[in-house]
Design an enzyme around this catalytic site. Structure first.
Site, short mmCIF file in Angstrom:
data_model
loop_
_atom_site.label_atom_id
_atom_site.label_comp_id
_atom_site.label_asym_id
_atom_site.label_seq_id
_atom_site.Cartn_x
_atom_site.Cartn_y
_atom_site.Cartn_z
N HIS A 128 -19.13 7.59 -52.22
CA HIS A 128 -18.27 7.15 -51.12
C HIS A 128 -19.09 6.50 -50.03
O HIS A 128 -18.54 6.04 -49.02
CB HIS A 128 -17.53 8.35 -50.52
CG HIS A 128 -16.40 8.88 -51.35
ND1 HIS A 128 -15.54 8.06 -52.04
CD2 HIS A 128 -15.98 10.16 -51.58
CE1 HIS A 128 -14.63 8.80 -52.66
NE2 HIS A 128 -14.88 10.07 -52.40
N ARG A 287 -1.39 12.95 -55.99
CA ARG A 287 -0.16 13.12 -55.22
C ARG A 287 0.91 12.22 -55.83
O ARG A 287 1.52 12.56 -56.81
CB ARG A 287 -0.40 12.81 -53.74
CG ARG A 287 0.73 13.30 -52.82
CD ARG A 287 0.38 13.07 -51.36
NE ARG A 287 0.30 11.66 -51.02
CZ ARG A 287 1.34 10.92 -50.66
NH1 ARG A 287 2.54 11.47 -50.57
NH2 ARG A 287 1.20 9.66 -50.37
#
Length: 321
Positions: A128, A287
């Site tokens: 990241h 999600r």
């Protein structure tokens, strides 16, 4: 619920702030070289630039958090491992892609960098971190970098949901307004998101054969096309025989968002987040994965505020959303 005035006016810009610690997310953030990192990870990530040794045949998957990291890892792992891995007993059925494609610099200080040195080539790794916090040799050694970005409003909503899933100790949930204000100031994990995007975007323009810039929205709208392009970029294009037998389609279906979410390991298994400090269910990584879901959470004013910010930060770069 929402803030209606322009966040760029109601909050001071990142550059004008003298604060080096930000509270408000699930863990505190510390400003390091113009990027906000989780405070307990800073010492680990400081080692990466000087101690991580990229190899010519490395493949590094880079993302801002909540931009499709889990999906990209699964695709790259399956594409590069095809031929020696069968779908019936594929490692993704028994392990999360975050464990199969290790992050650079998130374990105990120095430990994972030493471990990465023991991995056989070619290595498939992830990060990241912005490009500026990686070793400069990333740009000269010849390794492949695949960067995946996401439309900022959807990335923000995904970030907000995720942060509330990993809050520990009975702390109250983070309000949408508070999260929005911090995100628009660039104060989010590995933020500012605009600088993160732009570093890799500019590198992809300068070195298109070594840096591939992908958009999450492309993966959603035409995943099979992305699978083929990714295979070519990684130096493993599908053969005519593979195309005839539908290997690309098999990979696309097996690694689809819904397929990964419904694997037992991603329903009941666990994984680590935030540099090993927080354990969570693997299901928290999945999600909705929908494009445009921000409209179900943010007001029109918030959307317009974010759009103005994005237009300003990316103006003249050629990167548009």
């Amino acid at each position: 619920m929402a803030q209606t005035q322009d966040q760029s006016e109601s909050n001071p810009p990142l550059e004008s702030s003298v604060a080096t610690v930000c509270e408000g997310w699930s863990t505190p953030l510390t400003l390091h070289n113009n990027y906000w990192l989780r405070s307990h990870t800073v010492s680990k990530f400081m080692l990466v630039r000087d101690n991580f040794k990229p190899r010519r045949d490395d493949i590094i998957l880079a993302t801002q958090p909540k931009c499709g990291t889990t999906w990209l890892k699964a695709l790259a792992f399956t594409i590069t491992g095809r031929g020696r891995l069968s779908f019936s007993d594929h490692p993704l059925r028994t392990d999360n892609s975050h464990n199969l494609v290790p992050f650079i610099g998130v374990q105990d200080t120095g430990g994972d960098l030493e471990h990465l040195e023991t991995l056989p080539s070619p290595r498939l790794l992830s990060t990241h971190l912005p490009l500026s916090l990686l070793p400069p040799t990333i740009s000269t050694v010849g390794c492949k970098v695949v960067y995946l970005c996401r439309e900022p409003k959807d990335a923000f909503v995904s970030r907000w949901h995720f942060e509330n899933k990993i809050i520990t100790g009975g702390a109250p949930p983070i309000s949408l307004d508070d999260a929005f204000g911090m995100f628009c100031q660039g104060r989010s994990p590995f933020g500012p998101f605009w600088d993160h995007y732009l570093e890799y975007w500019k590198e992809s323009l300068a070195r298109p054969h070594e840096v591939m810039f992908l958009r999450y929205e492309e993966m959603v709208s035409n995943p099979l096309k992305v699978v083929r392009e990714l295979a070519c970029f990684l130096g493993a294009p599908f053969t005519q025989e593979e195309e005839t037998s539908g290997v690309a389609q098999q990979i696309e279906r097996f690694c689809s968002f819904d397929s990964l979410r419904n694997l037992d390991i991603n329903k009941t298994g666990g994984t680590d987040s935030a540099g090993g400090k927080i354990s969570l269910q693997a299901s928290a990584l999945f999600r909705k994965g929908k494009v445009g879901d921000w409209v179900n959470h943010m007001t029109k004013d918030m959307g317009e505020t974010m759009d103005r910010l994005v237009d300003h930060k990316f103006k003249g770069s050629g990167l548009e959303f």
